[in-house]
Design an enzyme around this catalytic site. Sequence first.
Site, short mmCIF file in Angstrom:
data_model
loop_
_atom_site.label_atom_id
_atom_site.label_comp_id
_atom_site.label_asym_id
_atom_site.label_seq_id
_atom_site.Cartn_x
_atom_site.Cartn_y
_atom_site.Cartn_z
N CYS A 132 38.18 42.62 42.44
CA CYS A 132 39.65 42.53 42.33
C CYS A 132 40.32 43.09 43.58
O CYS A 132 41.21 42.47 44.15
CB CYS A 132 40.10 43.28 41.07
SG CYS A 132 41.85 43.08 40.68
N CYS A 133 39.87 44.27 44.05
CA CYS A 133 40.44 44.85 45.27
C CYS A 133 40.14 43.97 46.49
O CYS A 133 40.98 43.85 47.39
CB CYS A 133 39.88 46.25 45.51
SG CYS A 133 40.66 47.56 44.56
N CYS A 215 47.73 50.48 41.94
CA CYS A 215 48.09 49.44 40.97
C CYS A 215 48.16 50.05 39.56
O CYS A 215 47.37 50.95 39.21
CB CYS A 215 47.04 48.35 40.97
SG CYS A 215 46.96 47.39 42.50
N CYS A 218 45.05 50.57 37.26
CA CYS A 218 44.00 51.43 37.81
C CYS A 218 44.51 52.81 38.20
O CYS A 218 43.87 53.52 38.98
CB CYS A 218 43.37 50.76 39.03
SG CYS A 218 42.68 49.15 38.66
N CYS A 241 39.69 51.61 47.68
CA CYS A 241 39.89 50.18 47.40
C CYS A 241 39.20 49.28 48.40
O CYS A 241 39.18 48.07 48.22
CB CYS A 241 41.37 49.86 47.36
SG CYS A 241 42.24 50.43 48.83
#
Length: 245
Positions: A132-133, A215, A218, A241
């Site tokens: 995702c990062c 985010c 997270c 990240c």
Amino acid sequence: MTTVQADTDTGADTDTDTDAQLRALAEQAGRDLEDASALEILQWAADTFGKQFCVTSSMEDAVVSHLASRAYPGVDVVFLDTGYHFPETIGTRDAVEAVMDVNVITLTPRQTVAEQDAEHGPKLHDRNPDLCCALRKVEPLERGLTKYRAWATGLRRDESPTRANTPVVGWDEKRRKVKISPIARWTQDDVDAYVSEHGVLTNPLLMDGYPSVGCAPCTRRVLEGEDARAGRWSGSAKTECGLHG
Ligand code: SF4
């Protein structure tokens, strides 16, 4: 405000000779500027790189953006809009753009959250935060930094053990850029003092139990005695990240 999704201008030289010269320049500056003030470090960056220099900001606060705007009025401030930010973070971005002498550039991932969900399934951040990062932070930043030779961050040595050796000026081998961390030597007290002295914008979440703001899915509030980044990817081994690796 500028929003960038397509590939940006690739005006910067990236050949091996230039890389070697830039690396030597960065390493020398890191030694020479170790004891310099944050403003002096940013003035060096502005004098050396001009428009090929930018600041990246997570909009946790606007300290480095404020410092950079003093050294180089109208400096590009690059913000990654992952699609998962708290509303307070987007509000801070908008306020920075409205009141400071900077040019805010918002970078976005290639896919919206909905498109990512359709391809990878919902809540990728819970199942594979590294991917995702990579999709929502690392790739957009690398694309957005292409036209610059140097970028400044707000990294501080006291934030976490992984940041303890951050140079004030160094070489970012991954992106082949000069990476400047003008407040690397600062403590939280130094940041607070600068914010207070200059009336610098800060993310309202900093006053609501979030000393480090990422985010929303997270990031949690930290508990008494935890380090400032303990609320990031809490419950997993992930601590960064990938932007600073
Ligand atoms: Fe995704 Fe979380 Fe990384 Fe944001 S911090 S890009 S939501 S994994």
